[in-house]
Design an enzyme around this catalytic site. Structure first.
Site, PDB file in Angstrom:
ATOM      1  N   LYS A   1      37.995  41.448  54.773  1.00 25.79           N
ATOM      2  CA  LYS A   1      38.360  40.100  54.340  1.00 25.79           C
ATOM      3  C   LYS A   1      39.657  40.085  53.543  1.00 25.79           C
ATOM      4  CE  LYS A   1      35.137  40.428  50.556  1.00 25.79           C
ATOM      5  NZ  LYS A   1      33.867  40.120  50.048  1.00 25.79           N
ATOM      6  N   ARG A   2      40.132  41.252  53.125  1.00 26.60           N
ATOM      7  CA  ARG A   2      41.434  41.288  52.449  1.00 26.60           C
ATOM      8  C   ARG A   2      42.553  40.954  53.433  1.00 26.60           C
ATOM      9  NH1 ARG A   2      39.622  40.592  48.527  1.00 26.60           N
ATOM     10  NH2 ARG A   2      38.485  41.972  47.148  1.00 26.60           N
TER      11      ARG A   2
END
Ligand code: GLU
Length: 502
Positions: A253-254
């Site tokens: 998700k980064r």
């Protein structure tokens, strides 16, 4: 033999694309073979599991059409289907495993374990449990239990030789036992770890095949040991290739949104998303890229699953989604768009915000554009401000992401309180601190109320907008993110704990 498969997500966050990806294969295979597909909630981590996430995962899978034959809500003959409701089963079986010599009590303190690991690291060894408690006498164990000494139960692992297990896609895999840690099976809070719960539940739920991500390959020796000690037959294992970011790192998700809700909120159709996920690691015999779930189910065979990591490419997904949208009848298009734009009480929430700020009806859509669709494209200049530099903007945006992620909920009041504290900790006026967040979320420095907007958009979209704003401002290098993470930890514990308890 009845084919039984399962997906076993841990309800510890937003519904992950990986859960849908794995569910898809398990469901297709089970149904193709006239078997059953099970949903099991692995809420073994009490601190991180929550019922909102549990519900959100179920909603997301249902939205994708990946519903289940047995599960926490629909029940079934092997329930309950949530680990936290099966504690007595684990307790009974762990006692049996200790009795047959497959597991042992461990009373080591955290301090002791930390120092053992530090020593091992210093010697260039892989840190693992050193077997300190493995030979305690029954009497010694009982005395310590009677005294109330905190303890866990660990798996007994051979010291020598190799573990050989079989993966359908990869064949025989050999891992030296020396590399396998004496895994905790029952924690001091009396909850099982994933390894014990999954092994026990897969057996008791008569799971015949497990399709799951390849990140679990290294856990197989532990599971195999548990199966061997009990004399159970292990299910067939098929480890699917991991989804990857365009730079081939493991999807995270980064780098891009991993929450199913984000794709839903952006207006991808469930059938298109399922179709795209099915092309990750699998190809149709005629290589066509557009196919329905039913066609996938009919054609599916494990031998057509590749082991090389498929890239989850949003541009490709958008192209595919466009094909699906163009194929909708006009009335289905209207219906789907209407549900997307106005479903879930969204229209009402938006209209309540705009009504008191509207003089003419034609003001309405201009004010709410960023809530209905994508916000305006940003440039670095969008963040020009007299009081806050571009670097500070990045810092605020980065911390905002972390803050929202930790709060993991959409209560506007709570978010607002937390931001006030964040501004104070960063020594910024609230108004200045919120400026980059306003721009990131709405595309402008003044918009409808920020925290209400965040609630309407949902955490997934908010996070994606914050991430893209950081990117527009030049991004965060690895070195910088390390520095920011350290800084964050300095304020965070206080900030989040106080916010949560108030
Ligand atoms: N609870 C694990 C997860 O969240 C399940 C892993 C498995 O399928 O065994 O991915």
């Amino acid at each position: 033999m009845t084919i039984r498969t399962r997906v076993a997500p841990s309800p510890t966050g937003l519904p992950h694309l990986g859960t849908a990806y794995v569910a898809l294969f398990n469901r297709a295979f089970a149904h193709q073979q006239n078997g059953k597909f099970v949903l099991r909630m692995e809420d073994t981590d009490v601190g991180r599991s929550d019922s909102e996430s549990d519900q959100a995962i179920q909603d997301a899978l249902r939205w994708l059409g990946l519903d289940w034959d047995e599960g926490p809500d629909v029940g079934g003959p092997h329930g309950p289907y949530r680990c936290s409701e099966r504690l007595s089963i684990y307790h009974e079986l762990i006692a049996e495993l200790v009795a047959i010599g497959g597991a042992f009590y461990c009373f080591c303190t955290k301090e002791r374990l930390d120092s053992v690991r530090a020593n091992q690291r210093q010697q260039g060894l892989v840190p693992k449990y050193d077997g300190h408690c493995i030979s305690l006498s029954k009497q010694e164990i009982q005395t310590r239990i009677d005294k109330g000494t905190p303890h866990v139960i660990r798996l007994k692992v051979p010291i020598e030789g190799n573990c050989v297990f079989h993966d359908t896609l990869r064949g025989a895999i050999e891992i030296p036992w020396g590399q396998v840690d004496m895994q905790v099976l029952l924690k001091s809070d009396q909850f099982p770890t994933y390894h014990f719960a999954a092994s026990v539940d897969d057996h008791l739920m008569e799971i015949s095949h497990i399709f799951r991500g390849e990140e679990w390959l290294s856990s197989c020796p532990k599971h195999q040991l548990i199966y061997t000690y009990f004399g159970w037959q292990q299910p067939e294992l098929i480890h699917l290739p991991l989804l990857r970011n365009p730079d081939h790192s493991k999807i995270s998700k980064r780098k891009q949104s991993t929450s199913i809700n984000y794709y839903r909120r952006c207006g991808y159709l469930p059938d298109a998303l399922v179709n795209y996920l099915a092309t990750m690691g699998f190809s149709m015999p005629d290589e066509r890229e557009i196919f329905s779930f039913q066609e996938f189910q009919d054609a599916f065979t494990p031998s057509r699953v590749s082991t090389s990591g498929p890239v989850f490419d949003i541009a490709k997904l958008s192209w595919l989604n466009g094909q699906y949208i163009r194929n909708l009848s006009h009335s289905d298009f209207q219906k789907s768009l209407g549900e997307w734009a106005f479903g879930d009480g969204r229209a009402d929430a938006i209209l309540r915000l705009v009504q008191e700020r509207t003089e003419r009806f034609d003001d309405v859509f201009a004010q709410a554009d960023y809530l209905l669709g994508e916000r305006a494209t940003l440039t670095a200049e969008s963040f020009n401000h007299k009081k806050i530099t571009s670097d500070e903007c990045v810092r605020v945006l980065y911390f905002s992401q972390l803050l929202l992620e930790h709060l993991n909920q959409r209560d506007g009041e709570l978010i607002s309180e937390a931001f006030k504290k964040l501004a104070a900790q960063l020594d910024l006026k609230l108004r200045d601190c919120l400026f980059p967040v306003f721009v990131a979320i709405s595309g402008r420095s003044v918009s409808l109320p920020l925290f209400d907007s965040m609630q309407i958009l949902g955490l997934d979209v908010v996070n994606a907008r914050l991430r893209s704003a950081i990117h527009v401002l030049g991004g965060v290098s690895k070195k910088m993110s390390k520095r920011l993470d350290t800084e964050w930890h300095q304020h965070a514990t206080r900030l989040i704990n106080t916010t949560k308890t108030e």
